[in-house]
Motif scaffolding. Structure first.
Motif, PDB file in Angstrom:
ATOM      1  N   PHE A  44       0.842  -1.198   0.000  1.00 32.59           N
ATOM      2  CA  PHE A  44       0.000   0.000   0.000  1.00 32.59           C
ATOM      3  C   PHE A  44       0.879   1.249   0.000  1.00 32.59           C
ATOM      4  O   PHE A  44       1.961   1.255   0.598  1.00 32.59           O
ATOM      5  CB  PHE A  44      -0.876   0.043   1.250  1.00 32.59           C
ATOM      6  CG  PHE A  44      -1.975  -0.986   1.295  1.00 32.59           C
ATOM      7  CD1 PHE A  44      -2.044  -2.042   0.395  1.00 32.59           C
ATOM      8  CD2 PHE A  44      -2.963  -0.895   2.274  1.00 32.59           C
ATOM      9  CE1 PHE A  44      -3.056  -2.976   0.458  1.00 32.59           C
ATOM     10  CE2 PHE A  44      -3.985  -1.823   2.348  1.00 32.59           C
ATOM     11  CZ  PHE A  44      -4.009  -2.870   1.435  1.00 32.59           C
ATOM     12  N   THR A  45       0.381   2.289  -0.632  1.00 34.39           N
ATOM     13  CA  THR A  45       1.079   3.571  -0.634  1.00 34.39           C
ATOM     14  C   THR A  45       0.081   4.686  -0.339  1.00 34.39           C
ATOM     15  O   THR A  45      -0.932   4.812  -1.035  1.00 34.39           O
ATOM     16  CB  THR A  45       1.750   3.845  -1.990  1.00 34.39           C
ATOM     17  OG1 THR A  45       2.662   2.791  -2.287  1.00 34.39           O
ATOM     18  CG2 THR A  45       2.506   5.178  -1.945  1.00 34.39           C
ATOM     19  N   ILE A  46       0.393   5.474   0.672  1.00 31.59           N
ATOM     20  CA  ILE A  46      -0.435   6.622   0.997  1.00 31.59           C
ATOM     21  C   ILE A  46       0.219   7.872   0.422  1.00 31.59           C
ATOM     22  O   ILE A  46       1.443   8.012   0.428  1.00 31.59           O
ATOM     23  CB  ILE A  46      -0.652   6.754   2.515  1.00 31.59           C
ATOM     24  CG1 ILE A  46      -1.703   7.817   2.826  1.00 31.59           C
ATOM     25  CG2 ILE A  46       0.659   7.042   3.250  1.00 31.59           C
ATOM     26  CD1 ILE A  46      -2.147   7.843   4.280  1.00 31.59           C
ATOM     27  N   SER A  47      -0.618   8.778  -0.086  1.00 30.34           N
ATOM     28  CA  SER A  47      -0.115  10.040  -0.621  1.00 30.34           C
ATOM     29  C   SER A  47      -1.189  11.100  -0.414  1.00 30.34           C
ATOM     30  O   SER A  47      -2.335  10.785  -0.075  1.00 30.34           O
ATOM     31  CB  SER A  47       0.236   9.908  -2.105  1.00 30.34           C
ATOM     32  OG  SER A  47      -0.906   9.564  -2.863  1.00 30.34           O
ATOM     33  N   ARG A  48      -0.814  12.346  -0.608  1.00 31.15           N
ATOM     34  CA  ARG A  48      -1.792  13.420  -0.437  1.00 31.15           C
ATOM     35  C   ARG A  48      -1.490  14.556  -1.393  1.00 31.15           C
ATOM     36  O   ARG A  48      -0.348  14.765  -1.797  1.00 31.15           O
ATOM     37  CB  ARG A  48      -1.816  13.915   1.008  1.00 31.15           C
ATOM     38  CG  ARG A  48      -0.540  14.558   1.484  1.00 31.15           C
ATOM     39  CD  ARG A  48      -0.576  14.802   2.993  1.00 31.15           C
ATOM     40  NE  ARG A  48      -1.405  15.939   3.356  1.00 31.15           N
ATOM     41  CZ  ARG A  48      -1.670  16.284   4.619  1.00 31.15           C
ATOM     42  NH1 ARG A  48      -1.196  15.562   5.620  1.00 31.15           N
ATOM     43  NH2 ARG A  48      -2.417  17.355   4.879  1.00 31.15           N
ATOM     44  N   ASP A  49      -2.558  15.286  -1.705  1.00 31.57           N
ATOM     45  CA  ASP A  49      -2.459  16.497  -2.512  1.00 31.57           C
ATOM     46  C   ASP A  49      -2.943  17.624  -1.619  1.00 31.57           C
ATOM     47  O   ASP A  49      -4.154  17.789  -1.416  1.00 31.57           O
ATOM     48  CB  ASP A  49      -3.319  16.362  -3.771  1.00 31.57           C
ATOM     49  CG  ASP A  49      -3.188  17.546  -4.709  1.00 31.57           C
ATOM     50  OD1 ASP A  49      -2.875  18.662  -4.222  1.00 31.57           O
ATOM     51  OD2 ASP A  49      -3.406  17.370  -5.911  1.00 31.57           O
ATOM     52  N   ASN A  50      -2.012  18.380  -1.070  1.00 36.31           N
ATOM     53  CA  ASN A  50      -2.389  19.421  -0.112  1.00 36.31           C
ATOM     54  C   ASN A  50      -3.235  20.514  -0.757  1.00 36.31           C
ATOM     55  O   ASN A  50      -4.086  21.108  -0.098  1.00 36.31           O
ATOM     56  CB  ASN A  50      -1.135  20.022   0.521  1.00 36.31           C
ATOM     57  CG  ASN A  50      -0.448  19.039   1.464  1.00 36.31           C
ATOM     58  OD1 ASN A  50      -1.080  18.171   2.060  1.00 36.31           O
ATOM     59  ND2 ASN A  50       0.866  19.163   1.591  1.00 36.31           N
ATOM     60  N   ALA A  51      -3.002  20.781  -2.026  1.00 35.58           N
ATOM     61  CA  ALA A  51      -3.784  21.822  -2.703  1.00 35.58           C
ATOM     62  C   ALA A  51      -5.245  21.432  -2.831  1.00 35.58           C
ATOM     63  O   ALA A  51      -6.127  22.291  -2.881  1.00 35.58           O
ATOM     64  CB  ALA A  51      -3.191  22.101  -4.079  1.00 35.58           C
ATOM     65  N   LYS A  52      -5.499  20.121  -2.889  1.00 31.28           N
ATOM     66  CA  LYS A  52      -6.871  19.629  -3.034  1.00 31.28           C
ATOM     67  C   LYS A  52      -7.419  19.073  -1.723  1.00 31.28           C
ATOM     68  O   LYS A  52      -8.537  18.559  -1.695  1.00 31.28           O
ATOM     69  CB  LYS A  52      -6.916  18.527  -4.099  1.00 31.28           C
ATOM     70  CG  LYS A  52      -6.565  19.004  -5.496  1.00 31.28           C
ATOM     71  CD  LYS A  52      -6.655  17.862  -6.496  1.00 31.28           C
ATOM     72  CE  LYS A  52      -6.329  18.332  -7.903  1.00 31.28           C
ATOM     73  NZ  LYS A  52      -6.403  17.220  -8.903  1.00 31.28           N
ATOM     74  N   ASN A  53      -6.635  19.148  -0.656  1.00 28.11           N
ATOM     75  CA  ASN A  53      -7.062  18.584   0.639  1.00 28.11           C
ATOM     76  C   ASN A  53      -7.520  17.136   0.482  1.00 28.11           C
ATOM     77  O   ASN A  53      -8.562  16.737   1.028  1.00 28.11           O
ATOM     78  CB  ASN A  53      -8.175  19.423   1.264  1.00 28.11           C
ATOM     79  CG  ASN A  53      -7.685  20.777   1.749  1.00 28.11           C
ATOM     80  OD1 ASN A  53      -6.522  20.930   2.113  1.00 28.11           O
ATOM     81  ND2 ASN A  53      -8.567  21.759   1.756  1.00 28.11           N
TER      82      ASN A  53
END
Length: 124
Positions: free
Chosen positions: A67-76
């Motif tokens: 599994f890989t978690i990631s985030r796009d802070n600009a899109k919350n």
């Protein structure tokens, strides 16, 4: 208030992949950690993966390398890419975040928010 809306769950065969998404919305000032928990029938809810605002991640041992978690802070938005799925990954997956909101000109106390959950079923 902050709302979390998850998507991407479903039914997949063992060895397959799914990608979960979770978008936060509302009167948000900042979001610190975001993560995914899961709860299988008859079991306690467990942390699957988490990611800080700076991108540091941690995983439960059973999903490391898959599994890989990631985030796009600009899109919350936070994502969970799940590969090589196993039947034991079957559970309801919940998105969570620690966020600070805004009321007028004031920032609210940071608190934890939860999504409604999305079902992931892995068939053998």
């Amino acid at each position: 208030q902050v709302q979390l809306v998850e998507s991407g769950g479903g039914l997949v065969q063992a060895g397959g992949s799914l990608r979960l998404s979770c978008a936060a919305s509302g009167n948000i000032f900042s979001i610190n950690a975001m993560g995914w928990y899961r709860q299988a029938p008859g079991k306690q809810r467990e942390l699957v993966a988490a990611i800080t605002s700076g991108g540091s991640t941690n995983y439960v041992d059973s999903v490391k390398g898959r599994f890989t978690i990631s985030r796009d802070n600009a899109k919350n938005t936070v994502y969970l890419q799940m590969n090589s799925l196993k039947p034991e990954d079957t559970a309801v997956y919940y998105c969570t975040c620690t966020a600070q909101g805004v009321q007028g000109i004031l920032r609210t106390t940071p608190k934890d928010y939860w999504g409604q959950g999305t079902q992931v079923t892995v068939s053998s």
